[in-house]
Design an enzyme around this catalytic site. Structure first.
Site, short mmCIF file in Angstrom:
data_model
loop_
_atom_site.label_atom_id
_atom_site.label_comp_id
_atom_site.label_asym_id
_atom_site.label_seq_id
_atom_site.Cartn_x
_atom_site.Cartn_y
_atom_site.Cartn_z
N ARG A 1 -8.85 -0.67 32.36
CA ARG A 1 -7.52 -0.05 32.31
C ARG A 1 -7.57 1.40 32.76
O ARG A 1 -6.69 1.85 33.49
CB ARG A 1 -6.94 -0.15 30.90
CG ARG A 1 -6.57 -1.58 30.51
CD ARG A 1 -6.16 -1.68 29.07
NE ARG A 1 -7.29 -1.26 28.23
CZ ARG A 1 -7.20 -0.97 26.95
NH1 ARG A 1 -6.03 -1.03 26.33
NH2 ARG A 1 -8.26 -0.62 26.25
N ASN B 1 -4.16 -4.86 28.35
CA ASN B 1 -5.00 -6.02 28.04
C ASN B 1 -4.11 -7.13 27.49
O ASN B 1 -3.16 -6.87 26.77
CB ASN B 1 -6.05 -5.67 26.98
CG ASN B 1 -7.21 -4.88 27.55
OD1 ASN B 1 -7.42 -4.82 28.75
ND2 ASN B 1 -7.97 -4.27 26.66
#
EC number: 3.6.1.7
Length: 90
Positions: free
Chosen positions: A18, A36
């Site tokens: 990320r 996620n």
């Protein structure tokens, strides 16, 4: 302005994916978010011009060094007018 829904599968959680995605997005002027998912994948909503999105996808498909990307699915969607690229937490 185009917008894409991107799902990245493989070893993509717990490897800095990320943060890598946010850094790449900011460097290319891509807006949106990354998060996620419960199934172990990563979901990205990305908005930008076609060239920036193409370059963004190319980098995301590689991922950071610790990631192992096995599949990237992409679907066009409607731009929502994001002004930044963020990491979302659920």
């Amino acid at each position: 302005m185009k917008a894409l829904k991107i799902r990245v599968e493989g070893i993509v959680q717990g490897v800095g994916f990320r943060y890598f995605t946010r850094r790449v997005a900011k460097s290319l002027g891509v807006k949106g978010y990354v998060m996620n998912m419960d199934d172990g994948s990563v979901f990205i909503h990305a908005e930008g011009d076609e060239n920036a999105l193409r370059r963004f996808l190319n980098e995301v498909a590689k991922g950071p060094p610790a990631a192992v990307v096995t599949n990237v699915s992409v679907e066009e969607t409607t731009p929502e007018g994001y002004e930044d690229f963020t990491i979302k937490y659920y």
